[in-house]
Motif scaffolding. Sequence first.
Motif, PDB file in Angstrom:
ATOM      1  N   LYS A  34       0.821  -1.211   0.000  1.00 21.32           N
ATOM      2  CA  LYS A  34       0.000   0.000   0.000  1.00 21.32           C
ATOM      3  C   LYS A  34       0.854   1.260   0.000  1.00 21.32           C
ATOM      4  N   LYS A  35       1.897   1.275   0.799  1.00 20.94           N
ATOM      5  CA  LYS A  35       2.771   2.440   0.916  1.00 20.94           C
ATOM      6  C   LYS A  35       3.389   2.798  -0.432  1.00 20.94           C
ATOM      7  N   VAL A  36       3.838   1.801  -1.159  1.00 24.16           N
ATOM      8  CA  VAL A  36       4.490   2.037  -2.446  1.00 24.16           C
ATOM      9  C   VAL A  36       3.477   2.444  -3.510  1.00 24.16           C
ATOM     10  N   VAL A  37       2.350   1.770  -3.536  1.00 19.92           N
ATOM     11  CA  VAL A  37       1.305   2.081  -4.517  1.00 19.92           C
ATOM     12  C   VAL A  37       0.778   3.501  -4.327  1.00 19.92           C
ATOM     13  N   GLU A  38       0.562   3.891  -3.092  1.00 25.20           N
ATOM     14  CA  GLU A  38       0.056   5.237  -2.807  1.00 25.20           C
ATOM     15  C   GLU A  38       1.100   6.294  -3.170  1.00 25.20           C
ATOM     16  N   ALA A  39       2.356   6.008  -2.919  1.00 25.42           N
ATOM     17  CA  ALA A  39       3.422   6.955  -3.265  1.00 25.42           C
ATOM     18  C   ALA A  39       3.501   7.140  -4.775  1.00 25.42           C
ATOM     19  N   LYS A  40       3.351   6.056  -5.517  1.00 22.04           N
ATOM     20  CA  LYS A  40       3.394   6.151  -6.975  1.00 22.04           C
ATOM     21  C   LYS A  40       2.215   6.957  -7.502  1.00 22.04           C
ATOM     22  N   ALA A  41       1.046   6.746  -6.930  1.00 24.55           N
ATOM     23  CA  ALA A  41      -0.141   7.501  -7.348  1.00 24.55           C
ATOM     24  C   ALA A  41       0.039   8.990  -7.065  1.00 24.55           C
ATOM     25  N   ARG A  42       0.602   9.309  -5.918  1.00 27.51           N
ATOM     26  CA  ARG A  42       0.869  10.711  -5.577  1.00 27.51           C
ATOM     27  C   ARG A  42       1.863  11.318  -6.560  1.00 27.51           C
ATOM     28  N   PHE A  43       2.897  10.566  -6.893  1.00 33.72           N
ATOM     29  CA  PHE A  43       3.909  11.028  -7.844  1.00 33.72           C
ATOM     30  C   PHE A  43       3.270  11.312  -9.199  1.00 33.72           C
ATOM     31  N   GLU A  44       2.476  10.393  -9.691  1.00 34.62           N
ATOM     32  CA  GLU A  44       1.866  10.561 -11.013  1.00 34.62           C
ATOM     33  C   GLU A  44       0.904  11.739 -11.035  1.00 34.62           C
ATOM     34  N   LYS A  45       0.161  11.926  -9.958  1.00 36.01           N
ATOM     35  CA  LYS A  45      -0.745  13.065  -9.869  1.00 36.01           C
ATOM     36  C   LYS A  45       0.042  14.376  -9.839  1.00 36.01           C
ATOM     37  N   GLN A  78      10.624  35.265  -4.767  1.00 34.09           N
ATOM     38  CA  GLN A  78      10.275  34.069  -5.526  1.00 34.09           C
ATOM     39  C   GLN A  78      11.454  33.091  -5.568  1.00 34.09           C
ATOM     40  N   ILE A  79      11.632  32.434  -4.421  1.00 38.31           N
ATOM     41  CA  ILE A  79      12.713  31.470  -4.235  1.00 38.31           C
ATOM     42  C   ILE A  79      12.092  30.213  -3.624  1.00 38.31           C
ATOM     43  N   THR A  80      12.430  29.076  -4.177  1.00 40.23           N
ATOM     44  CA  THR A  80      11.951  27.827  -3.591  1.00 40.23           C
ATOM     45  C   THR A  80      13.102  26.846  -3.514  1.00 40.23           C
ATOM     46  N   GLY A  81      13.043  25.960  -2.546  1.00 42.24           N
ATOM     47  CA  GLY A  81      14.133  25.026  -2.330  1.00 42.24           C
ATOM     48  C   GLY A  81      14.234  23.957  -3.407  1.00 42.24           C
ATOM     49  N   TRP A  82      15.465  23.598  -3.744  1.00 41.15           N
ATOM     50  CA  TRP A  82      15.726  22.559  -4.728  1.00 41.15           C
ATOM     51  C   TRP A  82      16.560  21.461  -4.075  1.00 41.15           C
ATOM     52  N   SER A  83      16.013  20.274  -4.013  1.00 46.06           N
ATOM     53  CA  SER A  83      16.770  19.122  -3.513  1.00 46.06           C
ATOM     54  C   SER A  83      17.606  18.595  -4.669  1.00 46.06           C
ATOM     55  N   SER A  84      18.799  19.135  -4.818  1.00 44.90           N
ATOM     56  CA  SER A  84      19.605  18.860  -6.006  1.00 44.90           C
ATOM     57  C   SER A  84      20.163  17.446  -6.040  1.00 44.90           C
ATOM     58  N   GLU A  85      20.058  16.727  -4.928  1.00 48.56           N
ATOM     59  CA  GLU A  85      20.352  15.300  -4.910  1.00 48.56           C
ATOM     60  C   GLU A  85      19.083  14.582  -4.480  1.00 48.56           C
ATOM     61  N   PRO A  86      18.102  14.494  -5.368  1.00 47.17           N
ATOM     62  CA  PRO A  86      16.826  13.877  -4.983  1.00 47.17           C
ATOM     63  C   PRO A  86      16.992  12.397  -4.687  1.00 47.17           C
ATOM     64  N   ARG A  87      16.130  11.889  -3.833  1.00 45.94           N
ATOM     65  CA  ARG A  87      16.158  10.439  -3.664  1.00 45.94           C
ATOM     66  C   ARG A  87      15.211   9.851  -4.712  1.00 45.94           C
ATOM     67  N   PHE A  88      15.700   8.842  -5.387  1.00 43.80           N
ATOM     68  CA  PHE A  88      15.009   8.346  -6.563  1.00 43.80           C
ATOM     69  C   PHE A  88      13.980   7.281  -6.205  1.00 43.80           C
ATOM     70  N   SER A  89      12.865   7.777  -5.682  1.00 44.46           N
ATOM     71  CA  SER A  89      11.713   6.944  -5.363  1.00 44.46           C
ATOM     72  C   SER A  89      10.477   7.796  -5.581  1.00 44.46           C
ATOM     73  N   ALA A 138      10.311  11.766  -4.645  1.00 37.29           N
ATOM     74  CA  ALA A 138      10.181  12.743  -5.721  1.00 37.29           C
ATOM     75  C   ALA A 138       8.871  13.516  -5.704  1.00 37.29           C
ATOM     76  N   ALA A 139       7.801  12.902  -5.261  1.00 37.65           N
ATOM     77  CA  ALA A 139       6.490  13.559  -5.317  1.00 37.65           C
ATOM     78  C   ALA A 139       6.463  14.908  -4.599  1.00 37.65           C
ATOM     79  N   PRO A 140       6.976  15.013  -3.366  1.00 36.66           N
ATOM     80  CA  PRO A 140       6.946  16.315  -2.686  1.00 36.66           C
ATOM     81  C   PRO A 140       7.765  17.378  -3.409  1.00 36.66           C
ATOM     82  N   LEU A 141       8.829  16.963  -4.084  1.00 38.85           N
ATOM     83  CA  LEU A 141       9.658  17.920  -4.824  1.00 38.85           C
ATOM     84  C   LEU A 141       8.880  18.512  -5.992  1.00 38.85           C
TER      85      LEU A 141
END
Length: 345
Positions: free
Chosen positions: A196-207, A312-323, A327-330
């Motif tokens: 469930k955790k992974v499926v929900e994260a993927k859905a959030r990412f795609e949205k 107009q400045i927003t944070g950039w996680s320049s080393e994102p974690r690849f999941s 990625a979704a919050p970024l």
Amino acid sequence: MPNARALPLSRRGLLATGGAVGLGALVTACGSKDAKGSDKSGGAAKKSGPWTFTDDRKTKISKKSTPQRVVAYIGSAAALYDFGVDKQIVGTFGPTTLKNGEPDKQAGDLPVDQVTVLGNEWGQFNVEKYAALRPELLITNMYDPGALFYVPDDSKDKILGLADSVAITSGRVSMLDPIKRYAELAESLGADLKAKKVVEAKARFEKAAETLRKTAKGSKIKVMACSASADLFYVSNPKVNADLIYFSELGVEFVQPKKLDQGGYFESLSWENADKYDADLLFLDDRTATLQPKDLKSKPTWSKLPAVKAGQITGWSSEPRFSYAGAAPLIEALTKAMQDAKKVS
């Protein structure tokens, strides 16, 4: 990304030292417990039978059984944790904890108090501690071909001699590629990608991705991905950073630096020339060791940038974690910043 860790923004610079002594005796004497004295083993799910995985160096790793003692670069460990790999991660290297012991933001949701940290900064990799962990597999990113991220060159042979290694390409490709590869690696290690955790994260990412696509389509906002140090201002190349490549594919317009430094990751500018490029929104490297807006008030050129004046400045996680979870919050944060921004350049 030059910063207090002495880590080049290019992710390609010479790796610092990380030597060790007496490895042979240490491996013999390390016993059955890790460096913290715990008998940590197991993982997402123990799998019987042989284990194989071909990494992005086209190196095929084969073992009699699924690795149960994994040491990983912190971004790799955090991504695997998001996909469901847990107890198998016994050690990390790279920015895992802050000086006060709290997790570095690059650790994501990984419980850092349950792993042995081999070094928090660029060039730090305690080979003796690594040997004591009895590692079965080392995992890290590969931003440039053959370059194992955060594995120091001068101790690389010792490190790679202690366990097999897996490298995942994380630069010059769209972010979707390393996310897919980490998912495959996690599944091979026993993670359930249908959890469930992974499926929900993927859905959030795609949205989130679709919302950014729609936002970018109707936006005239120009974004500048950048990083700040005491002496230099870095304008990042959207054609080599995996996340920027993906955001560009979704329609985001980034500033394209014209005079790239060696390696092609960025153009470094003196602070006197920090206003070389116009931008409506600054996507500013927000890692703990880089300079942030509060640190830059004394830089006259910074304060004169139109995006800075407009806030107009927003944070950039320049080393994102690849999941998907990483990625979704970024994506959501960049989308909101673009929606809230106005044209100022």
